[in-house]
Each structure stands twice: as C-alpha cells, then as structure tokens.
Design a protein around this motif. Structure first.
Motif, PDB file in Angstrom:
ATOM      1  N   LEU A   1      -2.573   8.333   2.710  1.00 43.20           N
ATOM      2  CA  LEU A   1      -2.961   7.133   3.275  1.00 43.20           C
ATOM      3  C   LEU A   1      -2.522   7.008   4.705  1.00 43.20           C
ATOM      4  CD1 LEU A   1      -2.880   4.826   0.135  1.00 43.20           C
ATOM      5  CD2 LEU A   1      -5.041   5.800   1.271  1.00 43.20           C
TER       6      LEU A   1
ATOM      7  N   LEU B   1      -9.627   3.067  -6.595  1.00 42.25           N
ATOM      8  CA  LEU B   1      -8.354   3.268  -6.345  1.00 42.25           C
ATOM      9  C   LEU B   1      -7.568   1.838  -6.467  1.00 42.25           C
ATOM     10  CD1 LEU B   1      -8.239   5.488  -3.117  1.00 42.25           C
ATOM     11  CD2 LEU B   1      -8.027   6.321  -5.328  1.00 42.25           C
ATOM     12  N   ALA B   2      -8.157   0.731  -6.004  1.00 42.13           N
ATOM     13  CA  ALA B   2      -7.212  -0.562  -6.062  1.00 42.13           C
ATOM     14  C   ALA B   2      -6.937  -0.803  -7.605  1.00 42.13           C
ATOM     15  CB  ALA B   2      -8.194  -1.561  -5.277  1.00 42.13           C
TER      16      ALA B   2
ATOM     17  N   LEU C   1      -8.541   0.787   1.622  1.00 43.16           N
ATOM     18  CA  LEU C   1      -7.707   0.544   0.486  1.00 43.16           C
ATOM     19  C   LEU C   1      -7.051  -0.811   0.656  1.00 43.16           C
ATOM     20  CD1 LEU C   1      -6.752   1.159  -2.415  1.00 43.16           C
ATOM     21  CD2 LEU C   1      -4.998   2.535  -1.548  1.00 43.16           C
TER      22      LEU C   1
ATOM     23  N   ILE D   1       0.984  -1.181  -0.031  1.00 43.81           N
ATOM     24  CA  ILE D   1      -0.008  -0.166   0.056  1.00 43.81           C
ATOM     25  C   ILE D   1       1.012   1.347  -0.043  1.00 43.81           C
ATOM     26  CG2 ILE D   1      -1.762   1.262   1.199  1.00 43.81           C
ATOM     27  CD1 ILE D   1      -2.666  -1.498   0.265  1.00 43.81           C
TER      28      ILE D   1
ATOM     29  N   HIS E   1     -15.363  10.480   1.139  1.00 46.29           N
ATOM     30  CA  HIS E   1     -14.171   9.863   1.894  1.00 46.29           C
ATOM     31  C   HIS E   1     -14.522   9.979   3.519  1.00 46.29           C
ATOM     32  CE1 HIS E   1     -11.048  10.091  -1.425  1.00 46.29           C
ATOM     33  NE2 HIS E   1     -11.625   8.805  -1.306  1.00 46.29           N
TER      34      HIS E   1
ATOM     35  N   GLU F   1      -9.441  -3.582  -0.125  1.00 40.33           N
ATOM     36  CA  GLU F   1     -10.150  -3.557  -1.586  1.00 40.33           C
ATOM     37  C   GLU F   1      -8.802  -4.202  -2.584  1.00 40.33           C
ATOM     38  OE1 GLU F   1     -12.934  -3.697  -1.992  1.00 40.33           O
ATOM     39  OE2 GLU F   1     -13.492  -2.713  -0.048  1.00 40.33           O
ATOM     40  N   LEU F   2      -7.409  -3.801  -2.335  1.00 42.60           N
ATOM     41  CA  LEU F   2      -6.477  -4.249  -3.035  1.00 42.60           C
ATOM     42  C   LEU F   2      -6.208  -5.453  -3.005  1.00 42.60           C
ATOM     43  CD1 LEU F   2      -4.359  -3.055  -5.005  1.00 42.60           C
ATOM     44  CD2 LEU F   2      -3.110  -2.465  -3.417  1.00 42.60           C
TER      45      LEU F   2
ATOM     46  N   PHE G   1     -13.033   3.027  -3.071  1.00 43.16           N
ATOM     47  CA  PHE G   1     -11.490   2.584  -2.774  1.00 43.16           C
ATOM     48  C   PHE G   1     -11.336   1.043  -3.750  1.00 43.16           C
ATOM     49  CE2 PHE G   1     -12.247   4.728   0.809  1.00 43.16           C
ATOM     50  CZ  PHE G   1     -11.216   5.368   1.250  1.00 43.16           C
TER      51      PHE G   1
END
Length: 322
Positions: free
Chosen positions: A60, A222-223, A69, A47, A206, A72-73, A219
């Motif tokens: 972050l 973003l991922a 995040l 991350i 957010h 989700e990532l 998120f």
C-alpha cells in the motif's frame, strides 16, 4: 424629526441582545478542536503498510492503492449497523461457507465477497433481482447449476449457492491467473474485465481504470477483511452472547410433491415461518416436484430455537472482547 412610536421596543431588543452576547463565552481554538459533548469522536482508521488477499501481498505504499482502501475502510468502519450485523451473522455462516471454499480450492478470503454482496443476509435481494448470499442473477445462477423457479430458488440455499460461486470463481481464476481479477469479474462480468485487461495491457484488476463501482469493489473486499479479522481495532465491541449461533437441525429428505408446506411443517412440529427461515430456498407454499427430485429440508432442533438453551460457540475469538 420625531421618532417612531416603536423605538422603545427596538431599543429594549438591542439591549437584551447585547446582554446575551456579553454572557456568551468566546470559544478558543482548543475548545473548537477539543472534545465536544455534542459529537462523538471520529477517528480515521489505520491503514496498514501491506495487506494480504488470497495469500497475495498488496503493497500500500502506492498512493492510489492506499487511498482507495482508505476510502472503503473509512466508509465501512462507520457503517455501524450493517458491519456489526455482518460480524454477528458470520459466526453462524462462516463455519458453513469456508469449508466449502477450501474443499473447492478457493481461498478462504473469498468469503468476504459474500459479506460485501449481501452482509450475510440469507434473504438478500437487490433491485436488479440478484438474490442470496452470493447475489446471483437468475440466468447466471442457472448457468452454474442452481434451480431457480417459482417454487425453488437455490440462490437462497447457502451450501448450493456457495458451490456455484466456487465454480464461477475458479473459472475466472483460470482465465486471469489472480484472485483480484476474478473478484472484479464477479462485479463487472468476465467479458468486461477480460476486454479491459487486454485493452489496457495489464494483468491485474488493481491496475485497471474501471467504472467507480467495480474499481471500489476489490477494496471493499480488503476493508471487510481488515474489519472482520480484528473488529476491536475499528471500534466494534461484541461479547460472545452477541454473536448469532450456528443452526442445529435434522435433515428430512423430500422426493415427492408437497401439496402444502404449511401442513408439512406442522407435521414436523414447527411453523411455516420457521420452515422458511431455515430453508429460504423454498419460495411457495407448495412444491409440484414433477421430476421427483430429492430436496434436503432442515428441521431445527427444538432447543436451538431458544437463546437460553443454546450452547455458545465462537468461530473467531477476535470477534469478541477478551
């Protein structure tokens, strides 16, 4: 007291078990935590300290943003099939969609909204009846200028649906003043996001307490961006030949009714299946077209239907092994 007659059998079983146990190696901590042939190595994705979305930096260091995040990532990086297919399809559709976003003043990063909505599957259709790359519901699609009926469904028309998505996103941006809230409204609806921003007295999605689905949505964007900008960092390995190539076609304008798209396709030297693959907005075997509307129908170049005759183009060099 006399022993039961099956005692010798039990004794033999005990001796056999003891023999197996004595031959079984004892696993050390290093064995348990080291590389194991039965399992693939599972690595937590890195991350970054900061990310940018639509040119807006997101720090972050804030624990909740980091962990949202990370969730989700971690999930997306290991959803190998869908994520891999999205990267492959992006090579075909990014060159179509991104210029439309830019021409309409929508940041290119909003392309990742289509990626998470549909995995860039041109036939995507949800149980809630949302359809196409941008997953428009029928009423919303009509509100933003798309034709939706039994014969034509422009939610499946990549260019027209992208134009409609731009109109929606620009309206949302004018209302909220930031793209993360506009993106959240794409999932949760403008009414809900507007109400929650006012009730919770914040200016960015957010900072909103929302339903889990909508809270995760931003998120997931973003991922998807992090993975698709550098797939190799997350274990994805592709070659140029793996990427789906852009369609090559000629345009035939149709301004009259079509009694049979099957016959029309044959006259163009293609099958009805190929016609539908290149024009998924066609939803039936005929077209009444009582208003005399002009439709632009894509007819593929014959060579483009063959992998061996396709000229490879790579939209983003980071997608393939260097």
């Amino acid at each position: 007291m006399s022993m039961p007659h099956h005692t010798p059998i039990i004794a033999a079983m005990i001796m056999a078990a003891a023999s197996v146990i004595s031959c079984t190696p004892v696993l050390t901590a290093a064995d348990r935590h080291g590389s194991h042939p039965e399992f693939s190595e599972v690595v937590s994705p890195l991350i970054p300290k900061k990310v940018k979305f639509a040119d807006t930096p997101i720090d972050l260091d804030r624990i909740d943003l980091y962990e949202r995040l990370d969730r989700e990532l971690s999930a997306m990086a290991y959803t190998h099939g869908n994520t891999m297919l999205t990267i492959k399809r992006a090579n075909r559709y990014f060159p179509v969609i991104i210029p439309i976003l830019k021409a309409n003043g929508v940041p290119a990063d909003l392309i990742y909204l289509a990626c998470i909505e549909s995995n860039l599957n041109p036939r995507a259709y949800s149980p809630a009846k949302a359809a196409g790359f941008w997953q428009f519901m029928p009423a919303t699609a009509k509100e933003y200028g798309l034709e939706v009926n039994d014969y034509v469904d422009e939610r499946y028309h990549v260019e027209k649906a992208t134009e409609a998505a731009c109109r929606y996103l620009k309206n949302a941006y004018r209302k909220y003043g930031n793209w993360e809230s506009a993106a959240a409204s794409y999932n949760g609806g403008m009414g809900r996001i507007s109400r929650e921003l006012e009730d919770q007295q914040v200016t960015s999605a957010h900072d909103l307490y929302l339903t889990d689905e909508t809270s995760r949505y931003m998120f997931r964007l973003l991922a998807m961006k992090l993975i698709m900008e550098h797939p190799s960092r997350y274990g994805y390995s592709l070659t140029e030949d793996n990427l789906y190539q852009p369609f090559r076609y000629r345009i035939v304008e149709v301004s009259e009714p079509v009694e049979s798209w099957v016959d029309w396709a044959k006259q163009q030297g293609i099958t009805y299946m190929t016609l539908r693959d290149y024009n998924p907005w066609i939803r039936a075997k005929s077209l009444p077209n009582k208003q005399g509307k002009t439709y632009r129908v894509y007819v593929p170049d014959k060579d483009s239907l063959s992998r061996s005759k396709t000229h490879h183009k790579t939209y983003n060099s980071n997608w393939v092994e260097q």
